[in-house]
Design a protein around this motif. Structure first.
Motif, PDB file in Angstrom:
ATOM      1  N   ALA A  58       0.988  -1.140   0.109  1.00  0.00           N
ATOM      2  CA  ALA A  58       0.054   0.113   0.146  1.00  0.00           C
ATOM      3  C   ALA A  58       0.960   1.273   0.123  1.00  0.00           C
ATOM      4  O   ALA A  58       0.495   2.184  -0.845  1.00  0.00           O
ATOM      5  CB  ALA A  58      -0.725  -0.030   1.281  1.00  0.00           C
ATOM      6  N   PHE A  59       1.878   1.241   0.704  1.00  0.00           N
ATOM      7  CA  PHE A  59       2.823   2.212   0.664  1.00  0.00           C
ATOM      8  C   PHE A  59       3.426   2.517  -0.655  1.00  0.00           C
ATOM      9  O   PHE A  59       3.449   3.571  -1.043  1.00  0.00           O
ATOM     10  CB  PHE A  59       4.231   2.047   1.828  1.00  0.00           C
ATOM     11  CG  PHE A  59       5.221   2.917   1.776  1.00  0.00           C
ATOM     12  CD1 PHE A  59       4.979   4.414   1.975  1.00  0.00           C
ATOM     13  CD2 PHE A  59       6.208   2.687   1.311  1.00  0.00           C
ATOM     14  CE1 PHE A  59       6.014   5.274   2.018  1.00  0.00           C
ATOM     15  CE2 PHE A  59       7.287   3.536   1.038  1.00  0.00           C
ATOM     16  CZ  PHE A  59       7.181   4.925   1.424  1.00  0.00           C
ATOM     17  N   VAL A  60       3.752   1.378  -1.293  1.00  0.00           N
ATOM     18  CA  VAL A  60       4.446   1.596  -2.792  1.00  0.00           C
ATOM     19  C   VAL A  60       3.510   2.186  -3.578  1.00  0.00           C
ATOM     20  O   VAL A  60       3.791   3.033  -4.347  1.00  0.00           O
ATOM     21  CB  VAL A  60       5.098   0.129  -3.078  1.00  0.00           C
ATOM     22  CG1 VAL A  60       5.437   0.327  -4.447  1.00  0.00           C
ATOM     23  CG2 VAL A  60       6.187  -0.167  -2.203  1.00  0.00           C
ATOM     24  N   SER A  61       2.472   1.636  -3.531  1.00  0.00           N
ATOM     25  CA  SER A  61       1.149   2.065  -4.382  1.00  0.00           C
ATOM     26  C   SER A  61       0.966   3.566  -4.087  1.00  0.00           C
ATOM     27  O   SER A  61       0.576   4.369  -5.196  1.00  0.00           O
ATOM     28  CB  SER A  61       0.059   1.233  -4.281  1.00  0.00           C
ATOM     29  OG  SER A  61       0.099  -0.137  -4.515  1.00  0.00           O
ATOM     30  N   THR A  62       0.915   3.851  -2.970  1.00  0.00           N
ATOM     31  CA  THR A  62       0.309   5.430  -2.572  1.00  0.00           C
ATOM     32  C   THR A  62       1.691   6.514  -2.976  1.00  0.00           C
ATOM     33  O   THR A  62       1.408   7.176  -3.497  1.00  0.00           O
ATOM     34  CB  THR A  62       0.610   5.561  -1.134  1.00  0.00           C
ATOM     35  OG1 THR A  62      -0.521   4.762  -0.637  1.00  0.00           O
ATOM     36  CG2 THR A  62      -0.099   6.939  -0.648  1.00  0.00           C
ATOM     37  N   VAL A  63       2.940   6.161  -3.053  1.00  0.00           N
ATOM     38  CA  VAL A  63       4.064   6.818  -3.391  1.00  0.00           C
ATOM     39  C   VAL A  63       4.009   6.756  -4.850  1.00  0.00           C
ATOM     40  O   VAL A  63       4.190   7.764  -5.525  1.00  0.00           O
ATOM     41  CB  VAL A  63       5.495   6.483  -3.125  1.00  0.00           C
ATOM     42  CG1 VAL A  63       6.695   7.094  -3.724  1.00  0.00           C
ATOM     43  CG2 VAL A  63       5.576   6.329  -1.620  1.00  0.00           C
ATOM     44  N   LEU A  64       3.857   5.641  -5.597  1.00  0.00           N
ATOM     45  CA  LEU A  64       3.944   5.592  -7.128  1.00  0.00           C
ATOM     46  C   LEU A  64       2.812   6.408  -7.685  1.00  0.00           C
ATOM     47  O   LEU A  64       2.601   7.286  -8.540  1.00  0.00           O
ATOM     48  CB  LEU A  64       3.420   4.224  -7.462  1.00  0.00           C
ATOM     49  CG  LEU A  64       3.193   3.861  -8.789  1.00  0.00           C
ATOM     50  CD1 LEU A  64       4.577   4.152  -9.830  1.00  0.00           C
ATOM     51  CD2 LEU A  64       2.828   2.348  -9.291  1.00  0.00           C
ATOM     52  N   LYS A  65       1.459   6.440  -6.863  1.00  0.00           N
ATOM     53  CA  LYS A  65       0.399   7.268  -7.427  1.00  0.00           C
ATOM     54  C   LYS A  65       0.722   8.696  -7.496  1.00  0.00           C
ATOM     55  O   LYS A  65       0.402   9.602  -8.303  1.00  0.00           O
ATOM     56  CB  LYS A  65      -0.964   6.957  -6.489  1.00  0.00           C
ATOM     57  CG  LYS A  65      -2.080   7.938  -7.098  1.00  0.00           C
ATOM     58  CD  LYS A  65      -2.382   7.719  -8.293  1.00  0.00           C
ATOM     59  CE  LYS A  65      -3.795   8.653  -8.500  1.00  0.00           C
ATOM     60  NZ  LYS A  65      -4.395   8.208  -9.953  1.00  0.00           N
ATOM     61  N   ASN A  66       1.331   9.291  -6.408  1.00  0.00           N
ATOM     62  CA  ASN A  66       1.665  10.651  -6.130  1.00  0.00           C
ATOM     63  C   ASN A  66       2.735  10.787  -7.317  1.00  0.00           C
ATOM     64  O   ASN A  66       2.631  12.025  -7.883  1.00  0.00           O
ATOM     65  CB  ASN A  66       2.284  10.849  -4.783  1.00  0.00           C
ATOM     66  CG  ASN A  66       2.293  12.365  -4.719  1.00  0.00           C
ATOM     67  OD1 ASN A  66       3.467  13.005  -4.646  1.00  0.00           O
ATOM     68  ND2 ASN A  66       1.151  13.169  -4.571  1.00  0.00           N
ATOM     69  N   THR A  67       3.740  10.079  -7.693  1.00  0.00           N
ATOM     70  CA  THR A  67       4.467  10.433  -8.733  1.00  0.00           C
ATOM     71  C   THR A  67       3.915  10.546 -10.046  1.00  0.00           C
ATOM     72  O   THR A  67       4.188  11.338 -11.009  1.00  0.00           O
ATOM     73  CB  THR A  67       5.756   9.226  -8.979  1.00  0.00           C
ATOM     74  OG1 THR A  67       4.990   8.134  -9.299  1.00  0.00           O
ATOM     75  CG2 THR A  67       6.493   9.134  -7.839  1.00  0.00           C
ATOM     76  N   GLU A  68       2.631   9.629 -10.250  1.00  0.00           N
ATOM     77  CA  GLU A  68       2.037   9.829 -11.688  1.00  0.00           C
ATOM     78  C   GLU A  68       1.375  10.999 -11.428  1.00  0.00           C
ATOM     79  O   GLU A  68       1.295  11.603 -12.696  1.00  0.00           O
ATOM     80  CB  GLU A  68       0.828   8.611 -11.458  1.00  0.00           C
ATOM     81  CG  GLU A  68       1.603   7.477 -11.566  1.00  0.00           C
ATOM     82  CD  GLU A  68       0.484   6.169 -11.355  1.00  0.00           C
ATOM     83  OE1 GLU A  68       0.717   4.801 -11.386  1.00  0.00           O
ATOM     84  OE2 GLU A  68      -0.556   6.578 -10.880  1.00  0.00           O
ATOM     85  N   VAL A  69       0.764  11.605 -10.367  1.00  0.00           N
ATOM     86  CA  VAL A  69       0.090  12.908 -10.293  1.00  0.00           C
ATOM     87  C   VAL A  69       0.992  13.873 -10.774  1.00  0.00           C
ATOM     88  O   VAL A  69       0.666  14.578 -11.475  1.00  0.00           O
ATOM     89  CB  VAL A  69      -0.879  13.137  -9.044  1.00  0.00           C
ATOM     90  CG1 VAL A  69      -1.096  14.602  -8.842  1.00  0.00           C
ATOM     91  CG2 VAL A  69      -1.917  12.123  -8.757  1.00  0.00           C
ATOM     92  N   VAL A  70       2.161  13.932 -10.086  1.00  0.00           N
ATOM     93  CA  VAL A  70       3.092  15.200 -10.063  1.00  0.00           C
ATOM     94  C   VAL A  70       3.735  14.934 -11.416  1.00  0.00           C
ATOM     95  O   VAL A  70       3.700  16.064 -11.916  1.00  0.00           O
ATOM     96  CB  VAL A  70       4.250  14.797  -8.941  1.00  0.00           C
ATOM     97  CG1 VAL A  70       5.461  15.787  -9.147  1.00  0.00           C
ATOM     98  CG2 VAL A  70       3.728  15.117  -7.498  1.00  0.00           C
ATOM     99  N   TRP A  71       4.279  13.914 -11.927  1.00  0.00           N
ATOM    100  CA  TRP A  71       4.895  14.087 -13.457  1.00  0.00           C
ATOM    101  C   TRP A  71       4.067  14.230 -14.497  1.00  0.00           C
ATOM    102  O   TRP A  71       4.198  14.884 -15.460  1.00  0.00           O
ATOM    103  CB  TRP A  71       5.958  12.812 -13.449  1.00  0.00           C
ATOM    104  CG  TRP A  71       6.826  12.735 -12.689  1.00  0.00           C
ATOM    105  CD1 TRP A  71       7.258  11.884 -11.508  1.00  0.00           C
ATOM    106  CD2 TRP A  71       8.114  13.729 -13.021  1.00  0.00           C
ATOM    107  NE1 TRP A  71       8.525  12.365 -11.232  1.00  0.00           N
ATOM    108  CE2 TRP A  71       8.963  13.205 -11.959  1.00  0.00           C
ATOM    109  CE3 TRP A  71       8.360  14.711 -13.880  1.00  0.00           C
ATOM    110  CZ2 TRP A  71      10.285  13.914 -11.889  1.00  0.00           C
ATOM    111  CZ3 TRP A  71       9.500  15.558 -13.586  1.00  0.00           C
ATOM    112  CH2 TRP A  71      10.260  15.001 -12.639  1.00  0.00           C
TER     113      TRP A  71
END
Length: 291
Positions: free
Chosen positions: A83-96
């Protein structure tokens, strides 16, 4: 880092329940547990080194052993690490996606694969002992979550934001791929000496560190989810895996021509540049006279 309760990505593939076994990797025909490998050997491969180089495919080495791929599916909902990895990944998707949109372009989100032991990739067989890596051939980031224990207990870099830095660095390699940098660098490699290839690799890795900092800047601006000490945790991780620090910890002389990722100071500096400015343009390590 207050990450709980935030949106998670749908781009996580969980291969941990099949293919590749549990936690070892083949050396000379036998399986060796990751805990028995020298820290310097593990650390020399982490934080985004080109898996093609690791697997010997650029230098004409023998192909890596093939493993059967386990079934790919989303991770279970009660898996906290996933869940942590998925959360960080999602935020990278939003930012980039937002950064690319501001520059009149679109961002193709990568997949992130969770695996144990070994898994097939478009770059050859990925091994747990390689640490997290990005494969440009299939545009996927590969992580064995056991690496986070290695990061904390063996490399001396604890903290969830140190883990987020690892993920953001690998996503930085995907951003390089999206920008066409990866392809240009790979075209150059065959015409360069080993020392020149190493020097190029340093600039590639430092740029990925800077891009991780850019993500952290925009992520914090929008979410305010970092706690005091989180950036220091990322800086500590960068310090622990500098080429000079790794060579000293292995009891070897420091040989700058052999560096592939940059010194501790360089890695900290470029992450800091990205975090301070948040500007993609400030991450041009290839034009920098002094790294």
């Amino acid at each position: 880092m207050r990450w709980e309760g935030n949106e998670q990505s749908d781009n996580v593939e969980d291969r941990r329940d099949g293919g590749g076994g549990g936690g070892g990797f083949p050396i000379g025909g036998r399986s060796v547990g990751i805990g028995t490998v020298a820290v310097a050997l593990i650390a020399g491969w982490i934080f985004g080194i080109n898996p093609l180089t690791v697997l010997g495919l650029l230098s004409g080495g023998e192909p890596a052993p093939q493993v059967q791929q386990g079934p790919a599916h989303p991770p279970p909902a009660n898996d906290r690490e996933a869940a942590f990895v998925s959360t960080v990944l999602k935020n990278t998707e939003v930012v980039w996606s937002d950064i690319f949109r501001q520059h009149g372009d679109s961002y193709s989100t990568p997949k992130l694969v969770l695996f144990r032991g070994a898994t097939p990739t478009a770059c050859g067989t990925g091994q747990s002992a390689m640490g997290p890596f990005y494969c440009p051939g299939d545009k996927k980031v590969y992580i064995d979550l056991g690496f986070f224990d290695t990061l904390k207990n063996q490399l001396g870099a604890p903290g969830v934001f140190a883990q987020a830095y690892v993920i953001a660095h690998e996503i930085g390699h995907h951003v390089q791929d999206e920008l066409g940098i990866t392809g240009k660098v790979d075209q150059m490699r065959g015409r360069l000496t080993q020392a020149q290839n190493n020097a190029i690799s340093v600039r590639v890795e430092l740029q990925a560190d800077c891009l991780a900092g850019v993500w952290a800047h925009h992520s914090q601006q929008s979410k305010q989810w970092l706690d005091p000490g989180d950036i220091e945790a990322a800086m500590n991780a960068a310090q622990k895996i500098g080429d000079d620090a790794l060579q000293r910890s292995a009891g070897r002389a420091v040989v700058p021509d052999s560096f592939t990722h940059g010194t501790s100071a360089q890695r900290q500096r470029w992450f800091g540049i990205g975090y301070k400015t948040g500007n993609l343009q400030d991450c041009d390590t290839f034009a920098a006279k002094n790294l």
